[in-house]
Design an enzyme around this catalytic site. Sequence first.
Site, PDB file in Angstrom:
ATOM      1  N   TYR A  71       0.894  -1.309   0.039  1.00  0.00           N
ATOM      2  CA  TYR A  71      -0.058  -0.040   0.117  1.00  0.00           C
ATOM      3  C   TYR A  71       1.012   1.327   0.041  1.00  0.00           C
ATOM      4  O   TYR A  71       2.113   1.165   0.325  1.00  0.00           O
ATOM      5  CB  TYR A  71      -0.952  -0.001   1.032  1.00  0.00           C
ATOM      6  CG  TYR A  71      -0.526   0.068   2.558  1.00  0.00           C
ATOM      7  CD1 TYR A  71       0.066   1.021   3.070  1.00  0.00           C
ATOM      8  CD2 TYR A  71      -1.206  -0.999   3.342  1.00  0.00           C
ATOM      9  CE1 TYR A  71       0.440   1.179   4.302  1.00  0.00           C
ATOM     10  CE2 TYR A  71      -0.774  -0.918   4.779  1.00  0.00           C
ATOM     11  CZ  TYR A  71       0.011   0.062   5.288  1.00  0.00           C
ATOM     12  OH  TYR A  71       0.361  -0.058   6.500  1.00  0.00           O
ATOM     13  N   THR A  72       0.222   2.269  -0.542  1.00  0.00           N
ATOM     14  CA  THR A  72       1.059   3.633  -0.634  1.00  0.00           C
ATOM     15  C   THR A  72       1.271   4.119   0.510  1.00  0.00           C
ATOM     16  O   THR A  72       2.227   5.056   0.544  1.00  0.00           O
ATOM     17  CB  THR A  72       0.390   4.442  -1.657  1.00  0.00           C
ATOM     18  OG1 THR A  72      -0.741   4.739  -1.109  1.00  0.00           O
ATOM     19  CG2 THR A  72       0.363   3.790  -3.090  1.00  0.00           C
ATOM     20  N   GLU A 135       1.826  -1.077  -6.212  1.00  0.00           N
ATOM     21  CA  GLU A 135       1.361  -0.136  -5.178  1.00  0.00           C
ATOM     22  C   GLU A 135      -0.251  -0.085  -5.213  1.00  0.00           C
ATOM     23  O   GLU A 135      -0.813   0.448  -6.443  1.00  0.00           O
ATOM     24  CB  GLU A 135       2.105   1.159  -5.359  1.00  0.00           C
ATOM     25  CG  GLU A 135       3.402   1.264  -5.047  1.00  0.00           C
ATOM     26  CD  GLU A 135       3.639   1.155  -3.512  1.00  0.00           C
ATOM     27  OE1 GLU A 135       2.902   1.369  -2.688  1.00  0.00           O
ATOM     28  OE2 GLU A 135       5.191   1.098  -3.004  1.00  0.00           O
ATOM     29  N   HIS A 172       4.835  -7.107   0.811  1.00  0.00           N
ATOM     30  CA  HIS A 172       5.984  -6.208   1.085  1.00  0.00           C
ATOM     31  C   HIS A 172       6.331  -6.912   2.668  1.00  0.00           C
ATOM     32  O   HIS A 172       7.691  -6.884   2.808  1.00  0.00           O
ATOM     33  CB  HIS A 172       5.843  -4.918   1.115  1.00  0.00           C
ATOM     34  CG  HIS A 172       7.327  -4.147   1.013  1.00  0.00           C
ATOM     35  ND1 HIS A 172       7.237  -2.544   1.133  1.00  0.00           N
ATOM     36  CD2 HIS A 172       8.414  -4.495   0.878  1.00  0.00           C
ATOM     37  CE1 HIS A 172       8.759  -2.282   0.881  1.00  0.00           C
ATOM     38  NE2 HIS A 172       9.169  -3.201   0.853  1.00  0.00           N
ATOM     39  N   ASP A 182       3.211  -3.331   5.078  1.00  0.00           N
ATOM     40  CA  ASP A 182       2.042  -3.315   4.067  1.00  0.00           C
ATOM     41  C   ASP A 182       2.062  -4.668   3.153  1.00  0.00           C
ATOM     42  O   ASP A 182       3.339  -5.370   3.080  1.00  0.00           O
ATOM     43  CB  ASP A 182       2.391  -2.062   3.039  1.00  0.00           C
ATOM     44  CG  ASP A 182       3.644  -2.107   2.299  1.00  0.00           C
ATOM     45  OD1 ASP A 182       4.674  -2.224   3.219  1.00  0.00           O
ATOM     46  OD2 ASP A 182       3.883  -1.820   0.880  1.00  0.00           O
TER      47      ASP A 182
HETATM   48 ZN   LIG Z   1       5.781  -1.477   0.340  1.00  0.00          ZN
END
Ligand SMILES: [Zn+2]
Length: 206
Positions: A71-72, A135, A172, A182
Amino acid sequence: MREANDRADPTAGRARRGRRALCAGIAIAAAGATAFAVGRALGPRIVDLPSPNFGERRPAGAKVKFVVLHYTATETLAQALDILRDPAREVSSHYVVDRDGGVYRLVAEDKRAWHAGAGSWRGEDDVNSVSIGVEIVNAGPPDPFPERQMRAVLALCRDLAARHPGVEFVGHSDVAPDRKVDPGPLFPWSRLAEAGLPNPHVFVRP
Ligand SMILES: [Zn+2]
């Protein structure tokens, strides 16, 4: 994730020069315009918004083994693009999926985007060289992943699985568990499993 070694990449300058022509594209994205189809035909509709932040896979042509989902940690697509396309930040991803389901391609799949940073997965210590980074625009818990966005994520992931046979979908937080959380506890890994997309969180029946 800063990667000083990538700054010396001989392709970086060429990519950076190409960036100046992209202002119109940024405006379209910032305005929240509906994604439109460009380039070669893919499953989801994709808008190209190139980032200068990439290099060559090591070795060049390395097979894609993983798709790393992120996620961003931003509220908006525009905030994410500002980071992922800033040469000074030295981070990028191949794709960004907006809250409204718009899909944006920042780095070509045959190039090495700078999304995973230090980490490893299944014995691979240079995750960026053997992965595609996606992302997802999301600020982190308790921010939910809207249905329109998840449908686009799944369409993109199915498309990637079709074109990169045997690819595994990971977070990630899987490849860098000491540093990253994330895409977080609210990301619905079961949806990927239901779509037949292999991941380490939910068993996918072969
Ligand atoms: Zn990441």
